[in-house]
Motif scaffolding. Sequence first.
Motif, PDB file in Angstrom:
ATOM      1  N   ALA A  82       1.231  -7.101   6.688  1.00 37.44           N
ATOM      2  CA  ALA A  82       0.869  -5.710   7.001  1.00 37.44           C
ATOM      3  C   ALA A  82       1.902  -4.733   6.458  1.00 37.44           C
ATOM      4  O   ALA A  82       1.556  -3.671   5.942  1.00 37.44           O
ATOM      5  CB  ALA A  82       0.706  -5.537   8.503  1.00 37.44           C
ATOM      6  N   VAL A  83       3.143  -5.107   6.519  1.00 31.27           N
ATOM      7  CA  VAL A  83       4.219  -4.247   6.021  1.00 31.27           C
ATOM      8  C   VAL A  83       4.978  -5.019   4.944  1.00 31.27           C
ATOM      9  O   VAL A  83       5.440  -6.139   5.179  1.00 31.27           O
ATOM     10  CB  VAL A  83       5.186  -3.848   7.166  1.00 31.27           C
ATOM     11  CG1 VAL A  83       6.321  -3.009   6.627  1.00 31.27           C
ATOM     12  CG2 VAL A  83       4.444  -3.136   8.268  1.00 31.27           C
ATOM     13  N   MET A  84       5.088  -4.395   3.753  1.00 29.79           N
ATOM     14  CA  MET A  84       5.813  -5.039   2.660  1.00 29.79           C
ATOM     15  C   MET A  84       6.869  -4.080   2.136  1.00 29.79           C
ATOM     16  O   MET A  84       6.571  -2.913   1.870  1.00 29.79           O
ATOM     17  CB  MET A  84       4.854  -5.404   1.520  1.00 29.79           C
ATOM     18  CG  MET A  84       3.971  -6.579   1.808  1.00 29.79           C
ATOM     19  SD  MET A  84       3.127  -7.175   0.334  1.00 29.79           S
ATOM     20  CE  MET A  84       1.915  -5.903   0.079  1.00 29.79           C
ATOM     21  N   LYS A  85       8.084  -4.596   1.979  1.00 33.26           N
ATOM     22  CA  LYS A  85       9.155  -3.782   1.401  1.00 33.26           C
ATOM     23  C   LYS A  85       9.119  -3.843  -0.120  1.00 33.26           C
ATOM     24  O   LYS A  85       9.457  -2.883  -0.788  1.00 33.26           O
ATOM     25  CB  LYS A  85      10.518  -4.263   1.909  1.00 33.26           C
ATOM     26  CG  LYS A  85      10.740  -4.005   3.365  1.00 33.26           C
ATOM     27  CD  LYS A  85      12.129  -4.440   3.751  1.00 33.26           C
ATOM     28  CE  LYS A  85      12.328  -4.209   5.244  1.00 33.26           C
ATOM     29  NZ  LYS A  85      13.644  -4.644   5.683  1.00 33.26           N
ATOM     30  N   HIS A  86       8.690  -4.991  -0.648  1.00 33.95           N
ATOM     31  CA  HIS A  86       8.690  -5.191  -2.109  1.00 33.95           C
ATOM     32  C   HIS A  86       7.352  -5.788  -2.552  1.00 33.95           C
ATOM     33  O   HIS A  86       7.249  -6.998  -2.823  1.00 33.95           O
ATOM     34  CB  HIS A  86       9.838  -6.118  -2.518  1.00 33.95           C
ATOM     35  CG  HIS A  86      11.173  -5.667  -2.048  1.00 33.95           C
ATOM     36  ND1 HIS A  86      11.842  -4.618  -2.630  1.00 33.95           N
ATOM     37  CD2 HIS A  86      11.966  -6.109  -1.031  1.00 33.95           C
ATOM     38  CE1 HIS A  86      12.987  -4.433  -1.997  1.00 33.95           C
ATOM     39  NE2 HIS A  86      13.086  -5.327  -1.021  1.00 33.95           N
ATOM     40  N   PRO A  87       6.304  -4.975  -2.645  1.00 36.89           N
ATOM     41  CA  PRO A  87       4.987  -5.518  -3.009  1.00 36.89           C
ATOM     42  C   PRO A  87       4.969  -6.190  -4.383  1.00 36.89           C
ATOM     43  O   PRO A  87       4.316  -7.209  -4.567  1.00 36.89           O
ATOM     44  CB  PRO A  87       4.061  -4.314  -2.973  1.00 36.89           C
ATOM     45  CG  PRO A  87       4.879  -3.131  -2.672  1.00 36.89           C
ATOM     46  CD  PRO A  87       6.267  -3.566  -2.382  1.00 36.89           C
ATOM     47  N   ALA A  88       5.675  -5.651  -5.349  1.00 34.36           N
ATOM     48  CA  ALA A  88       5.702  -6.263  -6.679  1.00 34.36           C
ATOM     49  C   ALA A  88       6.355  -7.639  -6.618  1.00 34.36           C
ATOM     50  O   ALA A  88       5.954  -8.566  -7.337  1.00 34.36           O
ATOM     51  CB  ALA A  88       6.432  -5.371  -7.672  1.00 34.36           C
ATOM     52  N   GLY A  89       7.327  -7.799  -5.765  1.00 28.88           N
ATOM     53  CA  GLY A  89       7.979  -9.102  -5.603  1.00 28.88           C
ATOM     54  C   GLY A  89       7.033 -10.128  -5.010  1.00 28.88           C
ATOM     55  O   GLY A  89       7.036 -11.295  -5.408  1.00 28.88           O
ATOM     56  N   VAL A  90       6.208  -9.695  -4.036  1.00 25.89           N
ATOM     57  CA  VAL A  90       5.221 -10.604  -3.440  1.00 25.89           C
ATOM     58  C   VAL A  90       4.210 -11.044  -4.501  1.00 25.89           C
ATOM     59  O   VAL A  90       3.874 -12.230  -4.621  1.00 25.89           O
ATOM     60  CB  VAL A  90       4.510  -9.932  -2.243  1.00 25.89           C
ATOM     61  CG1 VAL A  90       3.356 -10.787  -1.759  1.00 25.89           C
ATOM     62  CG2 VAL A  90       5.499  -9.660  -1.126  1.00 25.89           C
ATOM     63  N   ILE A  91       3.745 -10.082  -5.301  1.00 23.05           N
ATOM     64  CA  ILE A  91       2.763 -10.413  -6.349  1.00 23.05           C
ATOM     65  C   ILE A  91       3.394 -11.322  -7.399  1.00 23.05           C
ATOM     66  O   ILE A  91       2.787 -12.300  -7.833  1.00 23.05           O
ATOM     67  CB  ILE A  91       2.199  -9.120  -6.977  1.00 23.05           C
ATOM     68  CG1 ILE A  91       1.351  -8.396  -5.925  1.00 23.05           C
ATOM     69  CG2 ILE A  91       1.380  -9.429  -8.222  1.00 23.05           C
ATOM     70  CD1 ILE A  91       0.860  -7.042  -6.350  1.00 23.05           C
TER      71      ILE A  91
END
Length: 110
Positions: free
Chosen positions: A31-40
Amino acid sequence: MNRLAPGVVDWFERGATAAAVHRTLTADLPAVMKHPAGVIAYRLRELLPPPLPATPAPPPSMAANTGSAHRPHPFQDCDGCDRAFRAPEPGRCRDCRSGPRAMSEGACAA
């Protein structure tokens, strides 16, 4: 964004569809992501599908049949009786060439 594109290309090269890439990258996101590009980037790298199997070479018999050497002769019309027959060049059919009356003109009746 430019650093993620090569990872997506790798997926497509391994046969993944756009829907499969989308589903893998968007399913069960926190629900909350600090680093969305890192997750992808992590998902692109760690969930990469296995490579496609190598395409086998066609059997030798199929490769040989693609040439014109194995094509049947074209149809010809017999000069003696107008019967259709296969031969490399025009002429007379087998019956007109080898029949008992092969010497006479029009020996073959259609």
